[in-house]
Design a protein around this motif. Structure first.
Motif, mmCIF file in Angstrom:
data_model
loop_
_atom_site.group_PDB
_atom_site.id
_atom_site.type_symbol
_atom_site.label_atom_id
_atom_site.label_comp_id
_atom_site.label_asym_id
_atom_site.label_seq_id
_atom_site.Cartn_x
_atom_site.Cartn_y
_atom_site.Cartn_z
ATOM 1 N N ILE A 35 0.777 -1.072 -0.139
ATOM 2 C CA ILE A 35 0.127 0.017 -0.076
ATOM 3 C C ILE A 35 0.801 1.360 -0.053
ATOM 4 N N ILE A 36 1.762 1.212 0.872
ATOM 5 C CA ILE A 36 2.727 2.618 0.871
ATOM 6 C C ILE A 36 3.486 2.453 -0.405
ATOM 7 N N GLN A 38 2.469 1.598 -3.234
ATOM 8 C CA GLN A 38 1.510 2.108 -4.360
ATOM 9 C C GLN A 38 1.218 3.682 -4.173
ATOM 10 N N GLN A 39 0.968 4.189 -2.962
ATOM 11 C CA GLN A 39 0.868 5.625 -2.542
ATOM 12 C C GLN A 39 1.798 6.453 -2.966
ATOM 13 N N LYS A 42 1.919 6.983 -6.524
ATOM 14 C CA LYS A 42 0.867 7.854 -6.818
ATOM 15 C C LYS A 42 1.281 9.293 -6.744
ATOM 16 N N ASN A 43 1.671 9.491 -5.782
ATOM 17 C CA ASN A 43 1.836 10.921 -5.403
ATOM 18 C C ASN A 43 3.224 11.647 -5.707
ATOM 19 N N SER A 50 -1.535 14.671 -7.954
ATOM 20 C CA SER A 50 -0.577 14.065 -6.817
ATOM 21 C C SER A 50 -0.320 14.984 -5.719
ATOM 22 N N THR A 378 10.896 8.346 -1.321
ATOM 23 C CA THR A 378 10.532 9.210 -2.102
ATOM 24 C C THR A 378 11.268 9.847 -3.190
ATOM 25 N N GLN A 433 3.343 12.751 6.982
ATOM 26 C CA GLN A 433 2.549 11.815 5.941
ATOM 27 C C GLN A 433 3.603 10.781 5.373
#
Length: 505
Positions: A35-36, A38-39, A42-43, A50, A378, A433
């Protein structure tokens, strides 16, 4: 019986709760990393929807440009063939403002944009004022002299006469503001009047005159929306996928990103590659160490020793030559053929001959190396410091009197640092976040699994204890047939008549 039933019901409820916690914890262990990931995918892509798009478009990090000048102490001695002596002046600090404009999303998963820059002097952060005077080489005179070295002697004599008529000398005393943002020069006006296509500068001449209120060219980069593997990579710069400044295809390639964000999920084997319009080339930084910036885990990347090495030391750099000593890069081909060189400040990480040729230079890693601290999950920079030096190759040129008896030397003009660090509300939001929440989820999954296992033990323990011996609730044994001793019958038992019984055969 009521209390016993109630206890069984409580044990069952606790066990069911434990089962739910254990299952939820196990599911989170499997699903949360996915999930992390994927997020993050996405961002961090370049998408108006985004979370990082606003940061990409309007960089919230305050950037500062700090400029240090090499003030020449013995200009007359240099003309007589003696070793140059300099003293470092500064820093003169400017707040740098950046924003992207002309943003156009294309059909091939790319976006085109221009990044605009402007600078504002910060007196309170500076060690001096823009009105301070600095003695530096006259680039127009000494640069032109080296460029004319192999021209006919008659042409060089004409140039000497022109310099004398216009009052041009080998060294000049100018203010910081003039050196940075430009000054009126009669030679520039003369060239623009009679040879308008020969000299690219129109109006004032200054080392940073072309940077203020300007852009860094038209970048076209991949958004990562359709193909995430190419996110942030440069597709073209000013419409081309490679430049023509250098002498090999490898050196002319436009590689990496535009220098602001990189692909996420980095490892120590990752490298940072980006194209720098100011250096006219792509650069690659290598991993140095892991660290922490304001509670956020980072990877620090630094310049390799081969970044400005010459072709003899590092053959892939042969395309950047003609070269002098290792550790400086000839940028004349992208700077109007002027004999300018790019390096680390004070010739750090370069051939010691360069720093020994100029008095007043003291290279060291702490003050003169560059680095970028990147959040590896990131690919977003947290803290960066890019330091570069600009130098001019000068020498005596026969036929041009202004050059005197100058010994050949690469003379530093200035070095500058572009630095920026995430801070304030942007830093707190990023930490909450992208660091705090994933950390909470990481620990929560194991806490739930452990709690579930503990709660599952409650009904098991209750069941075991409820099956244990209880004297008060033990059932009475069944009656035994006559003549057969019961387990509770003594081996020696008197008869009803009081006489001992004899064993039956």
């Amino acid at each position: 019986m009521g209390s016993r039933a109630r206890a069984r019901w409580v044990a069952a409820a606790v066990g069911f709760t434990g089962l739910l916690c254990a299952v939820l914890g196990a599911v989170m262990i499997v699903a949360v990393p996915s999930i992390i990931k994927q997020q993050v995918h996405k961002n961090v892509r370049i998408d108006p929807n985004s979370l990082s798009f606003g940061m990409w478009k309007e960089i919230p990090v305050p950037f500062y440009l700090s400029v240090y000048f090499f003030d020449i102490i013995n200009s007359k001695d240099i003309l007589e063939g003696k070793k140059p002596q300099v003293r470092e002046r500064g820093p003169y600090v400017y707040r740098e403002f950046r924003h992207k404009g002309n943003i156009t999303f294309n059909d091939n998963d790319t976006v085109s944009f221009r990044e605009y820059r402007s600078f504002q002097f910060e007196p309170e952060k500076s060690n001096g004022l823009e009105s301070d005077h600095i003695v530096i080489p006259n680039i127009l005179v000494l640069g032109a002299a080296v460029m004319m070295e192999n021209k006919p002697i008659g042409l060089k004599l004409i140039m000497t006469l022109a310099f004398s008529t216009l009052g041009e000398r080998a060294f000049m005393n100018r203010t910081v503001g003039e050196i940075m943002w430009g000054y009126e020069d009669p030679l520039v006006h003369l060239l623009n009047k009679y040879l308008p296509d020969m000299f690219p500068v129109k109006g004032k001449f200054g080392l940073f005159a072309g940077l203020n209120n300007s852009d860094s060219g038209l970048f076209t980069v991949f958004t990562g929306i359709k193909n995430f593997s190419r996110v942030h990579l440069v597709d073209k710069w000013n419409g081309v996928s490679k430049v023509n400044f250098w002498h090999s295809d490898e050196c002319n390639m436009i590689n990496g990103t535009s220098g602001q964000m990189w692909a996420p999920f980095m490892t120590p084997e990752s490298s940072l590659e980006f194209y720098s319009p100011e250096a006219c080339r792509s650069m690659k930084l290598i991993y140095k160490e892991a660290g922490i910036f304001e509670g956020i885990p980072t990877y620090r990347f630094k310049a390799p020793n081969t970044l400005f090495a010459n072709g003899s030391t590092y053959p892939p750099n042969e395309g950047f030559c003609p070269c002098l000593e290792s550790g400086i890069q000839n940028v004349s081909t992208c700077r109007f053929s002027a004999p300018l060189f790019l390096s680390h400040p004070h010739f750090y990480n370069a051939d010691p001959v360069l720093s020994q040729a100029v008095l007043g230079l003291h290279p060291n890693e702490k003050e003169h190396s560059l680095f970028l601290d990147i959040h590896p999950v990131t690919g977003i920079p947290m803290n960066c410091s890019v330091k570069l030096q600009l130098s001019l190759y000068i020498k005596a040129v026969r036929g041009i009197g202004q050059t005197g008896q100058i010994e050949p030397v690469v003379l530093p003009l200035l070095w500058f640092e572009e630095r920026g660090a995430m801070e304030g509300e942007t830093l707190r939001t990023f930490y909450t976040q992208l660091v705090l929440m994933p950390k909470v989820l990481h620990y929560a999954q194991y806490v739930l699994l452990a709690l579930g296992c503990v709660l599952l033990l409650v009904p098991i323990v209750y069941h075991i204890r409820s099956q244990g011996p209880d004297a008060k609730s033990q059932p009475r044994p069944a009656a035994q047939p006559d003549g057969l001793p019961s387990p509770y019958t003594p081996l020696l038992q008197e008869s009803l008549s009081g006489q001992p019984t004899s064993p039956k055969t």
